[in-house]
Design a protein around this motif. Structure first.
Motif, PDB file in Angstrom:
ATOM      1  N   LEU A  53       0.822  -1.208   0.000  1.00 56.81           N
ATOM      2  CA  LEU A  53       0.000   0.000   0.000  1.00 56.81           C
ATOM      3  C   LEU A  53       0.858   1.261   0.000  1.00 56.81           C
ATOM      4  CD1 LEU A  53      -2.775  -1.067   2.523  1.00 56.81           C
ATOM      5  CD2 LEU A  53      -2.970  -0.892   0.039  1.00 56.81           C
ATOM      6  N   ARG A  54       1.966   1.217   0.711  1.00 59.40           N
ATOM      7  CA  ARG A  54       2.882   2.361   0.692  1.00 59.40           C
ATOM      8  C   ARG A  54       3.447   2.569  -0.703  1.00 59.40           C
ATOM      9  NH1 ARG A  54       6.062   1.211   6.204  1.00 59.40           N
ATOM     10  NH2 ARG A  54       4.950   2.678   7.517  1.00 59.40           N
ATOM     11  N   ALA A  55       3.812   1.464  -1.347  1.00 63.56           N
ATOM     12  CA  ALA A  55       4.454   1.545  -2.656  1.00 63.56           C
ATOM     13  C   ALA A  55       3.509   2.037  -3.740  1.00 63.56           C
ATOM     14  CB  ALA A  55       5.030   0.191  -3.042  1.00 63.56           C
ATOM     15  N   ASP A  56       2.253   1.573  -3.732  1.00 63.19           N
ATOM     16  CA  ASP A  56       1.361   1.948  -4.833  1.00 63.19           C
ATOM     17  C   ASP A  56       0.390   3.061  -4.486  1.00 63.19           C
ATOM     18  OD1 ASP A  56      -0.806   0.782  -3.478  1.00 63.19           O
ATOM     19  OD2 ASP A  56      -0.842  -1.001  -4.742  1.00 63.19           O
ATOM     20  N   GLY A  57       0.405   3.522  -3.235  1.00 65.18           N
ATOM     21  CA  GLY A  57      -0.413   4.669  -2.858  1.00 65.18           C
ATOM     22  C   GLY A  57      -1.907   4.395  -2.809  1.00 65.18           C
ATOM     23  N   THR A  58      -2.325   3.121  -2.740  1.00 65.62           N
ATOM     24  CA  THR A  58      -3.760   2.820  -2.685  1.00 65.62           C
ATOM     25  C   THR A  58      -4.322   3.176  -1.323  1.00 65.62           C
ATOM     26  OG1 THR A  58      -3.318   0.538  -2.018  1.00 65.62           O
ATOM     27  CG2 THR A  58      -3.617   0.952  -4.376  1.00 65.62           C
ATOM     28  N   GLY A  59      -5.649   3.202  -1.237  1.00 65.29           N
ATOM     29  CA  GLY A  59      -6.332   3.593  -0.018  1.00 65.29           C
ATOM     30  C   GLY A  59      -6.143   2.619   1.122  1.00 65.29           C
ATOM     31  N   GLY A  60      -6.622   3.006   2.270  1.00 64.14           N
ATOM     32  CA  GLY A  60      -6.425   2.218   3.470  1.00 64.14           C
ATOM     33  C   GLY A  60      -7.459   1.142   3.715  1.00 64.14           C
ATOM     34  N   ASP A  61      -8.505   1.037   2.892  1.00 62.82           N
ATOM     35  CA  ASP A  61      -9.538   0.028   3.143  1.00 62.82           C
ATOM     36  C   ASP A  61      -8.962  -1.377   3.178  1.00 62.82           C
ATOM     37  OD1 ASP A  61     -11.493   1.936   3.333  1.00 62.82           O
ATOM     38  OD2 ASP A  61     -12.126   1.746   1.238  1.00 62.82           O
ATOM     39  N   ARG A 135      -6.299  -1.968  16.274  1.00 57.05           N
ATOM     40  CA  ARG A 135      -7.676  -2.176  15.811  1.00 57.05           C
ATOM     41  C   ARG A 135      -8.396  -0.843  15.655  1.00 57.05           C
ATOM     42  NH1 ARG A 135     -12.447  -1.830  17.243  1.00 57.05           N
ATOM     43  NH2 ARG A 135     -12.029  -1.324  19.401  1.00 57.05           N
ATOM     44  N   GLN A 136      -8.211   0.045  16.610  1.00 56.35           N
ATOM     45  CA  GLN A 136      -8.863   1.346  16.548  1.00 56.35           C
ATOM     46  C   GLN A 136      -8.337   2.195  15.393  1.00 56.35           C
ATOM     47  OE1 GLN A 136      -8.540   3.159  20.444  1.00 56.35           O
ATOM     48  NE2 GLN A 136      -9.716   1.520  21.405  1.00 56.35           N
ATOM     49  N   THR A 137      -7.022   2.221  15.196  1.00 57.58           N
ATOM     50  CA  THR A 137      -6.494   3.043  14.104  1.00 57.58           C
ATOM     51  C   THR A 137      -6.831   2.431  12.741  1.00 57.58           C
ATOM     52  OG1 THR A 137      -4.298   2.045  14.310  1.00 57.58           O
ATOM     53  CG2 THR A 137      -4.646   4.163  15.412  1.00 57.58           C
ATOM     54  N   ALA A 138      -6.930   1.110  12.650  1.00 58.96           N
ATOM     55  CA  ALA A 138      -7.332   0.476  11.394  1.00 58.96           C
ATOM     56  C   ALA A 138      -8.783   0.809  11.076  1.00 58.96           C
ATOM     57  CB  ALA A 138      -7.120  -1.031  11.468  1.00 58.96           C
ATOM     58  N   THR A 139      -9.629   0.821  12.095  1.00 53.63           N
ATOM     59  CA  THR A 139     -11.030   1.196  11.889  1.00 53.63           C
ATOM     60  C   THR A 139     -11.124   2.652  11.463  1.00 53.63           C
ATOM     61  OG1 THR A 139     -11.743  -0.460  13.496  1.00 53.63           O
ATOM     62  CG2 THR A 139     -13.291   1.338  13.021  1.00 53.63           C
ATOM     63  N   LYS A 140     -10.350   3.502  12.102  1.00 53.45           N
ATOM     64  CA  LYS A 140     -10.317   4.923  11.727  1.00 53.45           C
ATOM     65  C   LYS A 140      -9.830   5.077  10.293  1.00 53.45           C
ATOM     66  CE  LYS A 140      -7.959   9.218  12.889  1.00 53.45           C
ATOM     67  NZ  LYS A 140      -6.871   9.798  13.685  1.00 53.45           N
ATOM     68  N   LEU A 141      -8.829   4.319   9.924  1.00 54.03           N
ATOM     69  CA  LEU A 141      -8.297   4.367   8.564  1.00 54.03           C
ATOM     70  C   LEU A 141      -9.348   3.946   7.544  1.00 54.03           C
ATOM     71  CD1 LEU A 141      -5.948   4.667   6.548  1.00 54.03           C
ATOM     72  CD2 LEU A 141      -5.254   2.343   7.176  1.00 54.03           C
ATOM     73  N   ALA A 142     -10.141   2.924   7.868  1.00 56.63           N
ATOM     74  CA  ALA A 142     -11.189   2.473   6.950  1.00 56.63           C
ATOM     75  C   ALA A 142     -12.240   3.566   6.750  1.00 56.63           C
ATOM     76  CB  ALA A 142     -11.841   1.204   7.472  1.00 56.63           C
ATOM     77  N   ASN A 144     -11.672   6.863   7.187  1.00 55.30           N
ATOM     78  CA  ASN A 144     -11.051   8.070   6.650  1.00 55.30           C
ATOM     79  C   ASN A 144      -9.674   7.714   6.096  1.00 55.30           C
ATOM     80  OD1 ASN A 144     -10.578  10.761   6.083  1.00 55.30           O
ATOM     81  ND2 ASN A 144      -9.852  11.226   8.149  1.00 55.30           N
ATOM     82  N   PRO A 145      -9.616   7.162   4.888  1.00 54.83           N
ATOM     83  CA  PRO A 145      -8.339   6.676   4.345  1.00 54.83           C
ATOM     84  C   PRO A 145      -7.434   7.786   3.800  1.00 54.83           C
ATOM     85  CG  PRO A 145     -10.120   6.185   2.842  1.00 54.83           C
ATOM     86  CD  PRO A 145     -10.744   6.816   4.048  1.00 54.83           C
ATOM     87  N   ASP A 146      -7.054   8.696   4.683  1.00 56.38           N
ATOM     88  CA  ASP A 146      -6.131   9.752   4.262  1.00 56.38           C
ATOM     89  C   ASP A 146      -4.705   9.413   4.705  1.00 56.38           C
ATOM     90  OD1 ASP A 146      -6.058  10.269   6.997  1.00 56.38           O
ATOM     91  OD2 ASP A 146      -7.155  12.155   6.864  1.00 56.38           O
ATOM     92  N   ALA A 147      -3.779  10.248   4.326  1.00 58.73           N
ATOM     93  CA  ALA A 147      -2.361   9.986   4.599  1.00 58.73           C
ATOM     94  C   ALA A 147      -2.065   9.926   6.096  1.00 58.73           C
ATOM     95  CB  ALA A 147      -1.492  11.045   3.929  1.00 58.73           C
ATOM     96  N   LEU A 148      -2.673  10.798   6.880  1.00 60.22           N
ATOM     97  CA  LEU A 148      -2.424  10.808   8.324  1.00 60.22           C
ATOM     98  C   LEU A 148      -2.954   9.526   8.975  1.00 60.22           C
ATOM     99  CD1 LEU A 148      -1.401  12.150  10.883  1.00 60.22           C
ATOM    100  CD2 LEU A 148      -3.606  13.354  11.033  1.00 60.22           C
ATOM    101  N   SER A 149      -4.167   9.115   8.602  1.00 58.74           N
ATOM    102  CA  SER A 149      -4.719   7.878   9.159  1.00 58.74           C
ATOM    103  C   SER A 149      -3.866   6.684   8.777  1.00 58.74           C
ATOM    104  CB  SER A 149      -6.158   7.673   8.677  1.00 58.74           C
ATOM    105  OG  SER A 149      -7.000   8.686   9.166  1.00 58.74           O
ATOM    106  N   PHE A 150      -3.400   6.658   7.554  1.00 56.81           N
ATOM    107  CA  PHE A 150      -2.545   5.565   7.100  1.00 56.81           C
ATOM    108  C   PHE A 150      -1.245   5.555   7.903  1.00 56.81           C
ATOM    109  CE2 PHE A 150       0.743   3.666   4.502  1.00 56.81           C
ATOM    110  CZ  PHE A 150       0.146   2.475   4.113  1.00 56.81           C
ATOM    111  N   SER A 151      -0.652   6.715   8.083  1.00 57.87           N
ATOM    112  CA  SER A 151       0.596   6.822   8.835  1.00 57.87           C
ATOM    113  C   SER A 151       0.413   6.372  10.281  1.00 57.87           C
ATOM    114  CB  SER A 151       1.104   8.262   8.779  1.00 57.87           C
ATOM    115  OG  SER A 151       2.262   8.408   9.540  1.00 57.87           O
TER     116      SER A 151
END
Length: 186
Positions: A53-61, A135-142, A144-151
């Motif tokens: 996901l880091r390499a191809d820039g796809t979303g966090g879902d 688990r909480q940050t993964a749910t947040k990422l799902a 809101n799949p933005d760069a900060l959530s992914f990071s």
């Protein structure tokens, strides 16, 4: 105990080597590592997905779904804490360790072995907290799949990965002799 404390090798009680074990006893003592290898495989799969996901820039879902699907995370969601409180069911692996395997070891334990067991139980609590945080940050990422959530999610996963691998290595090396010498079923 914090994740940094968990990884502090100098603070971990250590047992002296026991050269008197037979090859069969050593092999028996190493069975715990085989169980841990299953969990390491799950961590490897999530790490590979994270790198992809880091390499191809796809979303966090996709990352969130993978983390939600991890056996460790499912177990925590279903069975509650890992730390052994009487009012909660334990995650299966740590249930076996804390309620069955550790007491079997403690029957034959010196003070040094008991110090290792106490440390391992404390480390279980830290790992539980890290899994819940992931688990909480993964749910947040799902959501809101933005760069900060992914990071944030990636950082939480990396902390958990380090902690689990450190814990497993410590547990395997320190318990190998007791498990093998006393033929404690694993």
């Amino acid at each position: 105990m914090t994740p940094a404390d968990l990884e502090d090798e100098a603070a971990r009680p250590k047992l002296p080597p026991d050269p008197g074990l037979s090859p069969q006893q050593r092999a028996h003592g190493r069975r715990l590592a085989q169980i841990h290898d299953m969990y390491r495989g799950e961590l490897d799969a999530v790490a590979a997905l994270l790198a992809e996901l880091r390499a191809d820039g796809t979303g966090g879902d996709r990352l969130a779904a993978a983390v939600e699907g991890m056996q460790l995370t499912r177990n925590l969601a279903l069975f509650g804490t890992v730390c052994g409180r009487d009012c909660a069911l334990l995650q299966h692996h740590h249930d076996i360790e804390e309620r069955w395997m550790f007491p079997a070891i403690a029957e034959h334990a010196s003070d040094a072995v008991q110090a290792v067991l106490d440390r391992l139980i404390a480390e279980h609590r830290v790992i539980h907290d890290l899994i819940e945080c992931l688990r909480q940050t993964a749910t947040k990422l799902a959501r809101n799949p933005d760069a900060l959530s992914f990071s944030d999610c990636a950082a939480d996963f990396e902390r958990l990965d380090r902690a689990i691998r450190s814990h497993f290595g410590y547990e395997e090396t320190q318990l190998e002799t007791s498990l093998g010498r006393h033929a404690i079923p694993i």
